[in-house]
Write a protein that holds these residues in place. Structure first.
Motif, mmCIF file in Angstrom:
data_model
loop_
_atom_site.group_PDB
_atom_site.id
_atom_site.type_symbol
_atom_site.label_atom_id
_atom_site.label_comp_id
_atom_site.label_asym_id
_atom_site.label_seq_id
_atom_site.Cartn_x
_atom_site.Cartn_y
_atom_site.Cartn_z
ATOM 1 N N ALA A 92 -1.901 2.855 3.126
ATOM 2 C CA ALA A 92 -2.104 4.012 2.503
ATOM 3 C C ALA A 92 -2.102 3.530 1.115
ATOM 4 O O ALA A 92 -3.247 4.153 0.308
ATOM 5 C CB ALA A 92 -1.070 5.212 2.432
ATOM 6 N N TRP A 93 -1.316 2.681 0.743
ATOM 7 C CA TRP A 93 -1.558 1.969 -0.758
ATOM 8 C C TRP A 93 -3.105 1.456 -1.036
ATOM 9 O O TRP A 93 -3.501 1.485 -1.970
ATOM 10 C CB TRP A 93 -0.503 1.125 -1.035
ATOM 11 N N GLN A 94 -3.333 0.703 -0.033
ATOM 12 C CA GLN A 94 -4.694 -0.164 -0.067
ATOM 13 C C GLN A 94 -5.951 0.847 -0.188
ATOM 14 O O GLN A 94 -7.076 0.861 -0.879
ATOM 15 C CB GLN A 94 -4.770 -1.153 0.966
ATOM 16 N N LEU A 143 3.451 -1.111 -5.387
ATOM 17 C CA LEU A 143 4.133 -1.107 -3.933
ATOM 18 C C LEU A 143 5.104 -1.523 -3.644
ATOM 19 O O LEU A 143 5.228 -2.666 -4.228
ATOM 20 C CB LEU A 143 2.802 -1.590 -3.208
ATOM 21 N N PRO A 144 6.481 -1.088 -3.285
ATOM 22 C CA PRO A 144 7.437 -1.760 -3.127
ATOM 23 C C PRO A 144 7.569 -2.909 -2.037
ATOM 24 O O PRO A 144 6.683 -2.957 -1.148
ATOM 25 C CB PRO A 144 8.423 -0.518 -2.501
ATOM 26 N N PRO A 202 -0.345 10.595 -0.852
ATOM 27 C CA PRO A 202 0.497 10.113 -1.962
ATOM 28 C C PRO A 202 1.521 9.373 -1.435
ATOM 29 O O PRO A 202 1.697 8.963 -0.273
ATOM 30 C CB PRO A 202 0.956 11.764 -2.233
ATOM 31 N N GLN A 203 2.253 8.624 -2.472
ATOM 32 C CA GLN A 203 3.123 7.732 -2.127
ATOM 33 C C GLN A 203 4.519 8.301 -2.272
ATOM 34 O O GLN A 203 4.638 9.450 -2.646
ATOM 35 C CB GLN A 203 3.116 6.704 -3.115
ATOM 36 N N PRO A 204 5.573 7.678 -1.376
ATOM 37 C CA PRO A 204 7.059 8.083 -1.591
ATOM 38 C C PRO A 204 7.664 7.768 -2.919
ATOM 39 O O PRO A 204 7.020 7.535 -3.669
ATOM 40 C CB PRO A 204 7.835 7.278 -0.460
ATOM 41 N N SER A 205 8.787 8.511 -3.202
ATOM 42 C CA SER A 205 9.481 8.324 -4.307
ATOM 43 C C SER A 205 9.687 6.908 -4.957
ATOM 44 O O SER A 205 9.911 6.335 -4.221
ATOM 45 C CB SER A 205 10.689 9.276 -4.305
ATOM 46 N N ALA A 206 9.548 6.809 -6.279
ATOM 47 C CA ALA A 206 9.704 5.400 -7.002
ATOM 48 C C ALA A 206 11.361 5.489 -6.988
ATOM 49 O O ALA A 206 12.127 6.554 -6.569
ATOM 50 C CB ALA A 206 9.227 5.570 -8.417
#
Length: 638
Positions: free
Chosen positions: A438-440, A427-428, A89-93
């Motif tokens: 991780a995003w890719q 992605l920031p 998972p991704q970190p918080s927005a």
């Protein structure tokens, strides 16, 4: 007479003779079919094993994620599913992203600049939870989520068909839905009142209005054959109830046994029989609510091939066999004012004997938060529907909904407080190398974000776009309730209607009320809504289309409404800020929820300077507002 003339005449009489024979044979066949015994197919054990028909049982929550990620049980289920696919998972927005997402999601309106500033500046650990509570308590919440339900209920304030006659009090059902949601009416009660409110609470006017769900579909009051009208309305009503509450396409069984699901034609007409005594029709009178007739003498039948002329075997009211235990008996309890059919049916819908109702509504709520349900076919849980992407989570949420008293606000709270919901949709720019990797991987392994390896970006619907423009311009009228209002329409659209079908509301302050209060005519969709895929009210709509077309840009850029809103926003901003740079910042804050970056601010300022003395150029601040209303960032939620 010439030979060709004799041949033509013989041919003509031959056709008449053949046609007469066909009619006679069809009549004889119909009589034979009428008297034949309908053979209802049994339900096999394998058909009962379909996942959607399984009872709801307690589900063990997975252990804490090894990544140390997550806030509640939803995150545990999502993390387990992502781990199985080798995803993270991704970190918080960011906080700006979260307040904009939450505000649109729960209220259908963007946050104001002051609300954004307050939330971003609140460093307390409870700031996000406090924001969620404030938005759920807002009366705007009911106005937003009622529209989702009205899509399902095929709500309109007219009958449809050629004359599209006005239903004078249809708006009362819309207001009932808004109030019920704002009051957090338990969903089981929400269902009961819409199916049988007049029976359960015979002296309560609001409960009678609630049954407007059943009669909200299209109708033709001026049809000559009342039996045909009755047949059509009952079949449409029964089909819609099956779709909305049970998530099953039972309407496929009105002409023949369902080709795929274990739903027989008799199942359909048993369910229809529950509503037959409550449909009171009068020629040239629109339907509004249900009204039971006692005593009711008419018998219910299977309609052979769905033909209202061809009554098959007689049958009694009943519920779907496949969604009930094999020994379940439908046993209504009559009173002095009702046979109790609908009361018993409503009780079955929300009872432990029915495994579908809680699963279906949980999936619908999830869908509107994430863009797609855990089941991607929200009105088809049958064998041809989509399988859940995370069935343990779906069942846990359904069981939790029941255990928490069927509270929809508690369900919303669980979802939006989850870390899953708080992930970013992009992605920031300052992401670390591991985050980029991780995003890719998430993009490759979960391209549509169905597994929620990130938050799925979503486009606003037409109602939210119009409401956001009204709020940004400072002209939103927050008056609530009452008959639908009719803002001005382009003359070319009015010309497609019959006379007096769109009489503009005389009080111009009413024209800027929220979109849910715009008059819902079945034969014409308000232009902004139509451009952005508002569905027809002729059928229940579980998922709106999301198209990308040139008319959308033309509508948002060139319509008189867009120009009016941009002009009013410019005037309102000038009344607050005199400094041009601050005017630019405030325009961005009102529309996109953020201030412009340095490059954006410089480009806007240069444009203003270049056209400052050009008499042929419209007000530059109005131009800016119009451009921002057409930005992707305005139309999409990250």
């Amino acid at each position: 007479m010439c030979l060709s003339g004799i041949t033509k005449r013989l041919t003509y009489f031959s056709v008449l003779l053949i046609w007469a024979c066909v009619v006679q044979l069809n009549h004889a066949g119909a009589e034979e079919e009428h008297h034949s015994t309908y053979q209802e197919p049994p339900i096999s054990p394998s058909e009962r094993q379909h996942w959607a028909y399984q009872p709801l049982r307690p589900i063990a929550v997975p252990g804490r994620s090894e990544l140390g990620w997550g806030h509640n049980e939803i995150d545990a289920f999502i993390a387990q599913r992502l781990k199985r696919e080798g995803l993270q998972p991704q970190p918080s927005a960011s906080r700006r992203t979260l307040i904009r997402r939450l505000s649109y999601d729960l209220t259908g309106l963007p946050p104001t600049p002051a609300e954004i500033e307050a939330f971003v500046g609140d460093s307390s650990e409870t700031a996000y939870e406090a924001l969620v509570e404030r938005l759920l308590a807002s009366p705007r919440y009911g106005e937003r989520w009622a529209q989702h339900w009205l899509d399902l209920a095929r709500f309109a304030e007219t009958d449809g068909f050629e004359h599209d006659k006005l239903r004078a009090n249809a708006w009362q059902y819309r207001d009932w839905v808004i109030q019920a949601l704002n009051n957090d009416m338990p969903y089981d009660e929400f269902v009961r009142q819409q199916i049988a409110g007049d029976e359960i609470y015979p002296n309560q006017e609001s409960a009678r209005i609630a049954t407007g769900f059943c009669t909200s579909g299209p109708d033709m009051p001026d049809i000559n054959l009342l039996d045909e009208r009755r047949h059509t309305v009952l079949n449409e009503m029964t089909s819609t109830i099956g779709e909305v509450f049970l998530g099953l396409q039972i309407g496929c069984a009105q002409c023949h046994d369902h080709k795929y699901d274990a739903i027989s034609q008799a199942d359909f007409y048993r369910l229809r029989a529950i509503f037959e005594p409550s449909l009171k029709l009068k020629k040239n009178v629109s339907l509004t609510t249900l009204e039971e007739q006692l005593p009711y003498e008419r018998k219910s039948h299977v309609m052979i091939r769905g033909d209202f002329h061809r009554e098959g075997p007689e049958l009694s009211p009943g519920v779907l066999r496949v969604a009930s235990p094999e020994d379940y008996m439908f046993q209504p309890e009559g009173t002095s004012h009702t046979a109790g059919y609908r009361t018993a049916f409503a009780a079955w819908l929300v009872s432990p004997e029915n495994p579908l109702t809680a699963r279906v509504i949980v999936n619908r709520v999830w869908q509107h938060h994430f863009g797609t349900g855990l089941v991607n076919s929200p009105s088809d849980f049958g064998v041809m529907g989509s399988a859940p992407t995370n069935q343990p989570l779906l069942d846990w949420l359904a069981k939790s909904l029941i255990d928490q008293g069927w509270s929809l606000k508690k369900l919303h709270r669980q979802i939006v407080l989850s870390t899953t919901y708080r992930q970013p949709s992009y992605l920031p720019t300052d992401a670390t190398s591991p985050q980029r990797a991780a995003w890719q991987k998430a993009i490759a392994g979960d391209p549509d974000a169905r597994l929620l390896s990130r938050f799925p970006r979503q486009r606003l619907d037409g109602e939210a776009v119009r409401d956001a423009m009204l709020l940004a311009s400072g002209s939103l009228n927050e008056k609530r309730g009452g008959p639908g209002i009719r803002p001005p329409l382009p003359q070319e659209l009015v010309g497609t209607l019959l006379k007096n079908q769109w009489n503009v509301t005389q009080d111009t302050t009413e024209h800027t009320r929220r979109s849910i209060y715009v008059f819902a005519r079945r034969n014409l969709i308000f232009p902004t809504f139509a451009a952005l895929d508002r569905p027809s009210a002729n059928v229940s709509c579980p998922v709106r289309n999301e198209s990308t077309t040139a008319p959308q840009s033309l509508q948002l850029l060139n319509s008189s409404f867009s120009l009016e809103m941009a002009t009013q926003m410019a005037d309102d901003i000038r009344s607050i800020e005199k400094e041009p740079i601050r005017q630019i910042d405030l325009a961005f804050l009102r529309t996109l929820g953020r201030e412009p970056v340095a490059q954006e601010r410089d480009e806007v300022h240069k444009f203003w300077q270049a056209h400052a003395n050009d008499p042929d150029t419209a007000d530059p601040l109005t131009h800016l507002g119009l451009a921002l209303f057409n930005a992707n960032e305005f139309l999409y939620i990250d």
